[in-house]
Write a protein that holds these residues in place. Structure first.
Motif, PDB file in Angstrom:
ATOM      1  N   GLY A 172       0.794  -1.225   0.000  1.00 43.76           N
ATOM      2  CA  GLY A 172       0.000   0.000   0.000  1.00 43.76           C
ATOM      3  C   GLY A 172       0.825   1.273   0.000  1.00 43.76           C
ATOM      4  O   GLY A 172       0.316   2.350   0.344  1.00 43.76           O
ATOM      5  N   VAL A 173       2.097   1.167  -0.390  1.00 44.56           N
ATOM      6  CA  VAL A 173       2.983   2.336  -0.418  1.00 44.56           C
ATOM      7  C   VAL A 173       2.811   3.086  -1.737  1.00 44.56           C
ATOM      8  O   VAL A 173       2.898   2.463  -2.802  1.00 44.56           O
ATOM      9  CB  VAL A 173       4.459   1.909  -0.260  1.00 44.56           C
ATOM     10  CG1 VAL A 173       5.399   3.101  -0.399  1.00 44.56           C
ATOM     11  CG2 VAL A 173       4.674   1.207   1.078  1.00 44.56           C
ATOM     12  N   PRO A 174       2.577   4.399  -1.710  1.00 44.88           N
ATOM     13  CA  PRO A 174       2.506   5.161  -2.956  1.00 44.88           C
ATOM     14  C   PRO A 174       3.840   5.122  -3.700  1.00 44.88           C
ATOM     15  O   PRO A 174       4.888   5.383  -3.101  1.00 44.88           O
ATOM     16  CB  PRO A 174       2.185   6.587  -2.492  1.00 44.88           C
ATOM     17  CG  PRO A 174       1.620   6.436  -1.116  1.00 44.88           C
ATOM     18  CD  PRO A 174       2.301   5.244  -0.528  1.00 44.88           C
ATOM     19  N   VAL A 175       3.799   4.777  -4.980  1.00 40.88           N
ATOM     20  CA  VAL A 175       5.004   4.713  -5.808  1.00 40.88           C
ATOM     21  C   VAL A 175       4.915   5.818  -6.848  1.00 40.88           C
ATOM     22  O   VAL A 175       3.997   5.836  -7.663  1.00 40.88           O
ATOM     23  CB  VAL A 175       5.148   3.337  -6.488  1.00 40.88           C
ATOM     24  CG1 VAL A 175       6.365   3.325  -7.411  1.00 40.88           C
ATOM     25  CG2 VAL A 175       5.270   2.239  -5.438  1.00 40.88           C
ATOM     26  N   HIS A 176       5.875   6.747  -6.811  1.00 39.12           N
ATOM     27  CA  HIS A 176       5.886   7.894  -7.717  1.00 39.12           C
ATOM     28  C   HIS A 176       6.956   7.687  -8.783  1.00 39.12           C
ATOM     29  O   HIS A 176       8.149   7.647  -8.466  1.00 39.12           O
ATOM     30  CB  HIS A 176       6.176   9.185  -6.953  1.00 39.12           C
ATOM     31  CG  HIS A 176       5.317   9.386  -5.745  1.00 39.12           C
ATOM     32  ND1 HIS A 176       3.948   9.469  -5.815  1.00 39.12           N
ATOM     33  CD2 HIS A 176       5.647   9.504  -4.419  1.00 39.12           C
ATOM     34  CE1 HIS A 176       3.458   9.657  -4.595  1.00 39.12           C
ATOM     35  NE2 HIS A 176       4.473   9.666  -3.741  1.00 39.12           N
ATOM     36  N   HIS A 177       6.549   7.547 -10.023  1.00 36.93           N
ATOM     37  CA  HIS A 177       7.509   7.463 -11.120  1.00 36.93           C
ATOM     38  C   HIS A 177       7.968   8.877 -11.468  1.00 36.93           C
ATOM     39  O   HIS A 177       7.169   9.805 -11.514  1.00 36.93           O
ATOM     40  CB  HIS A 177       6.868   6.775 -12.320  1.00 36.93           C
ATOM     41  CG  HIS A 177       6.563   5.331 -12.081  1.00 36.93           C
ATOM     42  ND1 HIS A 177       7.312   4.301 -12.617  1.00 36.93           N
ATOM     43  CD2 HIS A 177       5.603   4.740 -11.322  1.00 36.93           C
ATOM     44  CE1 HIS A 177       6.816   3.151 -12.222  1.00 36.93           C
ATOM     45  NE2 HIS A 177       5.781   3.384 -11.428  1.00 36.93           N
ATOM     46  N   ALA A 178       9.264   9.019 -11.688  1.00 32.03           N
ATOM     47  CA  ALA A 178       9.823  10.355 -11.900  1.00 32.03           C
ATOM     48  C   ALA A 178      10.986  10.288 -12.881  1.00 32.03           C
ATOM     49  O   ALA A 178      11.650   9.253 -13.017  1.00 32.03           O
ATOM     50  CB  ALA A 178      10.298  10.951 -10.573  1.00 32.03           C
TER      51      ALA A 178
END
Length: 296
Positions: free
Chosen positions: A79-85
């Motif tokens: 449930g960890v937010p994963v931010h692609h950057a």
């Protein structure tokens, strides 16, 4: 076909908040720190603190997301937010010259010193006056490898969550209890009360590590105090210990660096504790401070 994940902007408040964690004041206020690289992030995903999962969000480049798909999958499953950057965005959060493409934001995970003592530790590393973050992280890694039960950083030592210290621990920060900000006198008194023999590691010590091993005095619960690499331990700190022990130099080297000396001392204790009569090999009952018990 599923759409590619949307890239987060460098101007995103989330990115700005993560970047600020490079500064100690912000880390202390938010009680969060950065864990960088696949090993540290992988360990963070699996770590759980008092308030749930330790990893709070993950910033990752598209290339790293492909390479470390298992880490991304584990983070999403937790449930960890994963931010692609973009690489430039992740590099802006990163504190390394050659970023590996993934940085996690984690909750602080240090424990109260009283909790460390309540667990009745048998092998402890105490970092007193250790100011170099790379040394602190490497000693923590050595303690983990040697099977230590805890690490204590005194109030005169470097910040545990300094990015260099976190990187140097190579994930070991997530493996064993760590107490921070403990005055050295309180640390020694608490360990002694718990029946732990306290040894100060110092090149000028009257006792020799080999001699201690030959005497059979290393098999009981032990805490090692390690000091600043440049000037060692102050006299006041050495006087608190049950003994001041030096690592023998059999060759022509002038000295050992802090992490190497710590590894030698911790492994010597670990071996003695696992030998016949050692506190891990037999049902060892801790003796009161300064009263010999089995193996002492």
């Amino acid at each position: 076909m599923a759409a590619a994940p949307q890239l987060i902007s460098a101007r995103s408040p989330r990115v700005s908040a993560a970047r600020r964690l490079a500064r100690r004041s912000f880390r202390g206020r938010e009680r969060r720190f950065l864990a960088e690289g696949p090993q540290a992030v992988r360990e963070a995903v699996g770590h759980r603190g008092a308030e749930g999962g330790t990893l709070r969000e993950l910033f990752i480049t598209p290339e790293a997301a492909e390479r470390y798909a298992d880490v991304v999958a584990a983070a999403l499953a937790a449930g960890v937010p994963v931010h692609h950057a973009d690489p430039e965005v992740v590099a802006g959060i990163s504190q390394t010259v050659t970023p590996q493409g993934l940085v996690g934001v984690c909750d602080f995970l240090d424990r109260p010193f009283a909790e460390v003592l309540a667990a009745r530790p048998r092998l402890v590393a105490v970092l007193a006056h250790v100011r170099d973050p790379g040394n602190a992280g490497t000693v923590l890694r050595c303690a983990d490898a040697a099977g230590a039960d805890a690490v204590v950083l005194t109030d005169a030592s470097v910040d545990l969550y300094n990015p260099k210290a976190v990187r140097a621990s190579v994930g070991s920060l997530f493996h064993l209890p760590v107490a921070v900000g403990v005055p050295v006198g309180q640390a020694v008194a608490g360990l002694a009360e718990a029946g732990v023999r306290v040894l100060a590691a110092d090149g000028g010590g009257a006792d020799d590590l080999d001699t201690e091993l030959d005497r059979g005095t290393m098999g009981g619960p032990t805490a090692w105090i390690f000091g600043n690499e440049a000037w060692g331990l102050p006299a006041a700190t050495r006087e608190l210990a049950d003994a001041v022990v030096r690592v023998p130099i059999h060759g022509r080297a002038e000295s050992l660096n802090l992490a190497t000396a710590a590894a030698v001392c911790l492994y010597a204790s670990a071996r003695a504790q696992r030998g016949p009569g050692g506190c891990r090999a037999a049902g060892f009952q801790r003796a009161p401070h300064n009263v010999p018990g089995p193996g002492l």
